[in-house]
Scaffold this motif. Structure first.
Motif, PDB file in Angstrom:
ATOM      1  N   ARG A  46     -91.676  56.704 -42.267  1.00 53.69           N
ATOM      2  CA  ARG A  46     -91.614  58.043 -42.853  1.00 53.69           C
ATOM      3  C   ARG A  46     -90.957  59.041 -41.901  1.00 53.69           C
ATOM      4  O   ARG A  46     -90.147  59.878 -42.314  1.00 53.69           O
ATOM      5  CB  ARG A  46     -93.024  58.514 -43.219  1.00 53.69           C
ATOM      6  CG  ARG A  46     -93.010  59.709 -44.166  1.00 53.69           C
ATOM      7  CD  ARG A  46     -94.319  59.885 -44.898  1.00 53.69           C
ATOM      8  NE  ARG A  46     -95.371  60.390 -44.019  1.00 53.69           N
ATOM      9  CZ  ARG A  46     -96.451  59.697 -43.671  1.00 53.69           C
ATOM     10  NH1 ARG A  46     -96.605  58.444 -44.114  1.00 53.69           N
ATOM     11  NH2 ARG A  46     -97.371  60.212 -42.875  1.00 53.69           N
ATOM     12  N   VAL A  47     -91.277  58.923 -40.610  1.00 53.91           N
ATOM     13  CA  VAL A  47     -90.674  59.816 -39.617  1.00 53.91           C
ATOM     14  C   VAL A  47     -89.174  59.534 -39.498  1.00 53.91           C
ATOM     15  O   VAL A  47     -88.356  60.469 -39.428  1.00 53.91           O
ATOM     16  CB  VAL A  47     -91.372  59.647 -38.247  1.00 53.91           C
ATOM     17  CG1 VAL A  47     -90.567  60.343 -37.145  1.00 53.91           C
ATOM     18  CG2 VAL A  47     -92.783  60.204 -38.301  1.00 53.91           C
ATOM     19  N   ARG A  48     -88.795  58.288 -39.495  1.00 64.44           N
ATOM     20  CA  ARG A  48     -87.375  57.953 -39.393  1.00 64.44           C
ATOM     21  C   ARG A  48     -86.587  58.463 -40.594  1.00 64.44           C
ATOM     22  O   ARG A  48     -85.456  58.940 -40.455  1.00 64.44           O
ATOM     23  CB  ARG A  48     -87.208  56.443 -39.235  1.00 64.44           C
ATOM     24  CG  ARG A  48     -87.631  55.940 -37.852  1.00 64.44           C
ATOM     25  CD  ARG A  48     -87.591  54.441 -37.743  1.00 64.44           C
ATOM     26  NE  ARG A  48     -87.901  54.008 -36.374  1.00 64.44           N
ATOM     27  CZ  ARG A  48     -88.185  52.761 -36.035  1.00 64.44           C
ATOM     28  NH1 ARG A  48     -88.212  51.802 -36.968  1.00 64.44           N
ATOM     29  NH2 ARG A  48     -88.452  52.460 -34.770  1.00 64.44           N
ATOM     30  N   GLN A  49     -87.191  58.385 -41.766  1.00 66.70           N
ATOM     31  CA  GLN A  49     -86.529  58.907 -42.961  1.00 66.70           C
ATOM     32  C   GLN A  49     -86.413  60.427 -42.888  1.00 66.70           C
ATOM     33  O   GLN A  49     -85.396  61.002 -43.301  1.00 66.70           O
ATOM     34  CB  GLN A  49     -87.302  58.488 -44.215  1.00 66.70           C
ATOM     35  CG  GLN A  49     -87.213  57.003 -44.552  1.00 66.70           C
ATOM     36  CD  GLN A  49     -85.781  56.558 -44.825  1.00 66.70           C
ATOM     37  OE1 GLN A  49     -84.993  57.288 -45.428  1.00 66.70           O
ATOM     38  NE2 GLN A  49     -85.445  55.348 -44.351  1.00 66.70           N
ATOM     39  N   ALA A  50     -87.435  61.079 -42.320  1.00 66.85           N
ATOM     40  CA  ALA A  50     -87.404  62.533 -42.179  1.00 66.85           C
ATOM     41  C   ALA A  50     -86.316  62.951 -41.186  1.00 66.85           C
ATOM     42  O   ALA A  50     -85.606  63.952 -41.395  1.00 66.85           O
ATOM     43  CB  ALA A  50     -88.765  63.042 -41.724  1.00 66.85           C
ATOM     44  N   ILE A  51     -86.208  62.191 -40.097  1.00 65.79           N
ATOM     45  CA  ILE A  51     -85.158  62.479 -39.100  1.00 65.79           C
ATOM     46  C   ILE A  51     -83.789  62.415 -39.758  1.00 65.79           C
ATOM     47  O   ILE A  51     -82.933  63.288 -39.552  1.00 65.79           O
ATOM     48  CB  ILE A  51     -85.249  61.470 -37.933  1.00 65.79           C
ATOM     49  CG1 ILE A  51     -86.485  61.773 -37.082  1.00 65.79           C
ATOM     50  CG2 ILE A  51     -83.977  61.499 -37.082  1.00 65.79           C
ATOM     51  CD1 ILE A  51     -86.773  60.713 -36.033  1.00 65.79           C
ATOM     52  N   LYS A  52     -83.587  61.398 -40.586  1.00 67.30           N
ATOM     53  CA  LYS A  52     -82.312  61.244 -41.265  1.00 67.30           C
ATOM     54  C   LYS A  52     -82.079  62.359 -42.272  1.00 67.30           C
ATOM     55  O   LYS A  52     -80.977  62.912 -42.384  1.00 67.30           O
ATOM     56  CB  LYS A  52     -82.277  59.882 -41.951  1.00 67.30           C
ATOM     57  CG  LYS A  52     -80.962  59.572 -42.654  1.00 67.30           C
ATOM     58  CD  LYS A  52     -80.989  58.173 -43.256  1.00 67.30           C
ATOM     59  CE  LYS A  52     -79.670  57.870 -43.963  1.00 67.30           C
ATOM     60  NZ  LYS A  52     -79.704  56.499 -44.567  1.00 67.30           N
ATOM     61  N   ALA A  53     -83.128  62.742 -42.968  1.00 66.54           N
ATOM     62  CA  ALA A  53     -82.999  63.749 -44.023  1.00 66.54           C
ATOM     63  C   ALA A  53     -82.656  65.130 -43.474  1.00 66.54           C
ATOM     64  O   ALA A  53     -81.833  65.853 -44.050  1.00 66.54           O
ATOM     65  CB  ALA A  53     -84.297  63.814 -44.833  1.00 66.54           C
ATOM     66  N   VAL A  54     -83.281  65.508 -42.367  1.00 73.04           N
ATOM     67  CA  VAL A  54     -83.054  66.864 -41.847  1.00 73.04           C
ATOM     68  C   VAL A  54     -81.937  66.911 -40.802  1.00 73.04           C
ATOM     69  O   VAL A  54     -81.548  67.989 -40.343  1.00 73.04           O
ATOM     70  CB  VAL A  54     -84.343  67.460 -41.244  1.00 73.04           C
ATOM     71  CG1 VAL A  54     -85.452  67.480 -42.269  1.00 73.04           C
ATOM     72  CG2 VAL A  54     -84.784  66.695 -39.985  1.00 73.04           C
TER      73      VAL A  54
END
Length: 339
Positions: A46-54
């Motif tokens: 979830r954190v890795r996806q958030a890093i990519k998203a923002v």
């Protein structure tokens, strides 16, 4: 999504990533820094996806400062007005960039005090290695060498013991210039060099004089002309004053650099001496400007555009704990276009 968290718009913080992933800032910080054992696989993803998203990008410099390491390499060059040194700098920057490093470039103007100022400034920049192009002996440089700082010396060897070196075989280059002039029947060749010595000057003059003597011309028939200053252009012009009147000019002269040769040529023109008809001049360097501005100059050409990969190779070996070593670059005689 706010402007702050939109990729490419301003710096994105750990807090933005944490809010996007629905976890604490501390959790994001641990995962960003490679510590994933205290988080579940679902949280890590979830954190890795958030890093990519923002569009978050870790602050590599900040991390380097905390860990006392970096991807920075400092090059200190004696004179970036000299096209040879500018070529070495460009070659090294490209090779470092390809290897994942960033180069800081400083012009010391061939001054020992300024060289030390730059070296001391680099202490606070977490520099990982140093490339010293035509360095001067100085207290600060001695301290760096004695502490074992990863250093590669270029063109001039270290004045303080054995260190890694990239450059030509200056003695062989001087000998090649002597062979060229002697093969053309010069019986009283001249050698032109700076009054202020360096390892490069000593070796090129030695190579020239030793070869002339070895081929049967007495040492007292070698005409020596030196000039004061730092600029090789001005040194060549001042040294050529030793030749004074047109009838006193030698039939052939070796200059320890192409820029010294440019200075000699300037006085030759002012004195009514035609180069190469009246006086044949041989330089050492193979400046990229020769074909455009000095077609009258024969030069012992050194492949300065190829220095970069060798410099980086030696830096990497020093970082790996290997002892200092040298890489001698080849040379060839590039005959003047105008004959």
């Amino acid at each position: 999504m706010t402007d702050e968290s939109r990729p490419g718009v301003g710096p994105v913080s750990l807090a933005t990533v944490a809010a996007q992933a629905g976890v604490s800032i501390a959790t994001v910080s641990r995962i960003v820094n490679g510590e994933t054992r205290r988080a579940s696989a679902e949280t890590v993803e979830r954190v890795r996806q958030a890093i990519k998203a923002v569009g978050y990008h870790p602050n590599q410099l900040g991390r380097a400062l905390r860990n006392r390491e970096s991807r920075l390499v400092a090059m200190l060059a004696a004179n970036l007005d000299n096209p040879v040194m500018a070529t070495i700098a460009a070659s090294t920057e490209a090779a470092l960039r390809q290897a994942g490093y960033v180069m800081i470039l400083c012009d010391t103007h061939d001054r020992a005090d300024l060289q030390d100022d730059y070296l001391n400034a680099m202490r606070s920049q977490v520099v990982q290695g140093y490339v010293m192009v035509a360095s001067q002996p100085s207290p600060g440089l001695r301290d760096f060498v004695e502490r074992g700082a990863p250093m590669v010396f270029v063109s001039r060897r270290s004045p303080f013991g054995e260190c890694s070196f990239v450059g030509p075989d200056n003695i062989a280059a001087g000998a090649a210039a002597a062979d060229y002039l002697l093969d053309r029947g010069m019986e009283e060749p001249a050698v032109v060099y700076p009054s202020r010595e360096s390892s490069t000057t000593r070796e090129r003059v030695k190579g020239f004089c030793d070869r002339v003597i070895a081929r049967g011309i007495p040492a007292d028939r070698i005409r020596r002309a030196d000039g004061p200053g730092i600029s090789h252009l001005e040194i060549g012009y001042a040294a050529a004053q030793h030749f004074s009147a047109p009838h006193a000019w030698p039939r052939g002269a070796m200059c320890i650099s192409d820029q010294v040769a440019y200075g000699v040529h300037r006085l030759a023109r002012e004195s009514g001496v035609q180069v190469p008809h009246d006086c044949e001049i041989v330089g050492i360097d193979g400046s990229p400007l020769n074909a455009w501005l000095a077609p009258w100059l024969t030069s012992v050409e050194i492949p300065h555009p190829e220095f970069g990969p060798s410099i980086v190779e030696l830096l990497v070996s020093l970082w790996g704990g290997e002892p200092p070593r040298e890489h001698l670059m080849p040379h060839r005689v590039a005959v003047a276009l105008e004959r």
